[in-house]
Scaffold this active site. Structure first.
Site, PDB file in Angstrom:
ATOM      1  N   LYS A 113       0.814  -1.215   0.000  1.00 62.78           N
ATOM      2  CA  LYS A 113       0.000   0.000   0.000  1.00 62.78           C
ATOM      3  C   LYS A 113       0.853   1.272   0.000  1.00 62.78           C
ATOM      4  CE  LYS A 113      -4.291  -1.956   1.640  1.00 62.78           C
ATOM      5  NZ  LYS A 113      -3.853  -3.377   1.626  1.00 62.78           N
TER       6      LYS A 113
HETATM    7  C1  PLP Z   1      -4.352  -4.438   0.764  1.00 64.67           C
HETATM    8  C2  PLP Z   1      -3.536  -5.659   0.620  1.00 64.67           C
HETATM    9  C3  PLP Z   1      -3.844  -6.661  -0.335  1.00 64.67           C
HETATM   10  C4  PLP Z   1      -5.055  -6.574  -1.250  1.00 64.67           C
HETATM   11  O1  PLP Z   1      -4.965  -5.550  -2.186  1.00 64.67           O
HETATM   12  P1  PLP Z   1      -6.292  -5.020  -2.949  1.00 64.67           P
HETATM   13  O2  PLP Z   1      -5.866  -3.868  -3.748  1.00 64.67           O
HETATM   14  O3  PLP Z   1      -7.266  -4.656  -1.858  1.00 64.67           O
HETATM   15  O4  PLP Z   1      -6.796  -6.151  -3.766  1.00 64.67           O
HETATM   16  C5  PLP Z   1      -3.002  -7.768  -0.417  1.00 64.67           C
HETATM   17  N1  PLP Z   1      -1.941  -7.903   0.400  1.00 64.67           N
HETATM   18  C6  PLP Z   1      -1.608  -6.978   1.328  1.00 64.67           C
HETATM   19  C7  PLP Z   1      -0.422  -7.208   2.220  1.00 64.67           C
HETATM   20  C8  PLP Z   1      -2.386  -5.818   1.478  1.00 64.67           C
HETATM   21  O5  PLP Z   1      -2.062  -4.903   2.422  1.00 64.67           O
END
Ligand code: PLP
Length: 510
Positions: A113
């Site tokens: 993120k």
């Molecule tokens: C948010 C997140 C995801 C999922 O990503 P999306 O964009 O919501 O599909 C997968 N792995 C981790 C570690 C995350 O923080």
């Protein structure tokens, strides 16, 4: 200026990307989208000679063309110039055979993120400045009220809160307030948040569960008397939610940069197809990949990987999306999601921009909890997307096998994707598995997957034991938490949350 954004549910209101970023969600509840993605094909050979920052400038400028070239350069430098520990920002590493790992976890909070949340604040301050200048013009006020201040308000179950704090800390004219459920996040996640430095940040525990906290944040956004009071202080509330187009577009960049790395290391030649397998929750990450494909990246297919909350696997197999199902708490908590918001954008794109259909489907989802798409639409989606799911047992087994067979340590989310991909026969096409978190972010679950007893151990004890067992160093961003001071000790009730936000506004924008 040539690109406009509008809601997935109506084309009535066309806005610039700055307006779409500042607003977050469209007024009718739809998500901002543009019909011009496919016209923005990138020169693949040129992309393959660029570094990450170069690709970022190109992608952002293509889709956010109301930002000047120098604004985009400044945003890219501020977001990626020094905050990632890898010079490649998102490096690709070999996993043996045709498989590769795309390491998205080298940012300040060790999760993918960061790639979007280091960029969003930079885009948002510039968007807000443009919008307040426009408002002043329209009011013909002449009086300069100064730039508009934005207070970001976020509810977090762990990962998003820290990534948003790290992105927004110290950004001028922006404040951020993060609420987390007291006792509802891991030791390390709590420490990551309560040690956050910056005069514009507020972190507060709430006596309630995540749902209570999230519901109250939505109420705060809907509170018009509070909004009016804040407006007199030149403050608007906003969200750092993953539906913001300013979070989606930065994620397109690493799909192109991965391709460039595979060309540079001789795995493929320009034009060869590759495959991506993406651990999925809100469908944001994998949708960004599809945007890259529309912009000319040769992708054979995207594999959508889910944990036991396999609502997307069922949807891609049957055409019915049904959120009325048991919610499972898994060891890959960032994928514990029953409503994948960004799927709405894919349905829009795949239906040829049928806003009426999207309004209808989303209304069905809100009122009945499910919807079904036509066989034709499903077939079109399946041309680009395959799917699969893995439960906690398979996830642990994949962590353990990957360590013992390849000496590669992966986290629980990455393991879901790898478990799904390993079940699929290799067709010789290079396959890239998106690795979304550093394994040390989930030390206890990774350690126990490697057969160790973690009973009674706190987060740091698990980190130490994992380091001793594997010899893989824990990232400094996490190990340094041990000596960081806890700066945010506030706890409030659900009803007290709006007072915390108003106090934070007064403090940040005094
Ligand atoms: C948010 C997140 C995801 C999922 O990503 P999306 O964009 O919501 O599909 C997968 N792995 C981790 C570690 C995350 O923080």
């Amino acid at each position: 200026m040539s690109i406009f954004y509008h809601s997935t549910r109506s084309r009535a209101d066309l806005v610039t990307s700055k307006k779409a970023i500042a607003q977050g969600i469209a007024p009718d509840g739809g998500l901002y989208i543009t019909d011009s993605v496919a016209e923005k094909s990138l020169d693949l050979a040129a992309v393959c000679n660029m570094d990450f920052a170069g690709v970022a400038r190109l992608v952002l400028h293509s889709l956010f063309d109301d930002f000047s070239a120098s604004e985009i350069s400044d945003c890219v430098e501020a977001a990626y110039g020094s905050s990632f520990t890898s010079p490649l920002v998102c490096p690709v590493s070999p996993l043996g055979g045709t498989d590769w790992l795309l390491e998205l976890y080298h940012g300040p909070t060790c999760a993918f993120k960061d790639v979007a949340l280091q960029m969003l604040p930079q885009l948002m301050v510039r968007a807000a400045a443009a919008n307040s200048a426009e408002d002043a013009d329209q009011a013909n006020a002449g009086a300069n009220r100064g730039p508009q201040n934005i207070m970001i308000v976020t509810a977090t179950s762990g990962d998003t809160g820290k990534a948003a704090l790290a992105g927004f800390a110290g950004v001028p004219n922006v404040g951020i307030t993060v609420f987390y459920p007291e006792g509802g996040v891991s030791d390390i996640q709590r420490l990551q948040m309560v040690t956050q430095l910056g005069s514009n940040v507020e972190v507060c525990a709430v006596q309630g569960n995540f749902d209570d906290v999230q519901t109250q944040v939505k109420r705060i956004f809907g509170n018009t008397t509070m909004a009016e009071r804040l407006r007199t202080q030149n403050v608007v509330l906003s969200s750092a939610n993953s539906i913001n187009i300013g979070r989606l577009v930065p994620q397109i960049v690493y799909y192109f940069s991965t391709y460039a790395q595979l060309v540079k290391n001789g795995t493929i030649q320009v034009g060869d197809p590759i495959e991506f397998c993406v651990p999925t929750g809100n469908f944001g990450d994998v949708l960004a990949g599809y945007f890259a494909k529309l912009m000319g990246l040769p992708v054979k297919r995207f594999v959508v990987a889910s944990n036991q909350n396999n609502v997307l696997t069922e949807f891609l197999n049957t055409g019915t999306y049904n959120r009325l199902r048991p919610f499972h708490k898994t060891i890959s908590p960032s994928m514990d999601i029953l409503v994948s918001s960004n799927l709405e954008r894919l349905l829009y794109l795949k239906s040829g921009g049928d806003t009426e259909l999207i309004s209808y489907l989303m209304h069905q989802l809100a009122t009945r909890g499910s919807y079904t798409i036509s066989a034709e639409l499903l077939a079109s989606i399946k041309q680009d997307f395959a799917c699969g799911c893995a439960n906690d047992v398979e996830t642990r087994q994949t962590i353990s096998e990957t360590w013992s067979e390849k000496h590669v340590l992966i986290d629980t989310h990455t393991a879901v994707a790898l478990a799904v991909e390993k079940r699929r026969a290799s067709e010789g096409t290079p396959r890239v598995i998106l690795s979304t978190a550093n394994p040390y972010k989930f030390s206890a679950d990774v350690l126990s997957a490697l057969g160790q007893d973690v009973c009674g151990m706190d987060g740091f004890a698990c980190m130490d034991a994992l380091q001793e067992l594997t010899g893989v160093p824990a990232p400094e961003q996490l190990s340094q938490l041990r000596s960081a001071s806890e700066l945010h000790r506030g706890v409030c009730t659900v009803d007290g949350m709006s007072d915390v936000v108003e106090a934070a506004c007064s403090r940040c924008f005094a």
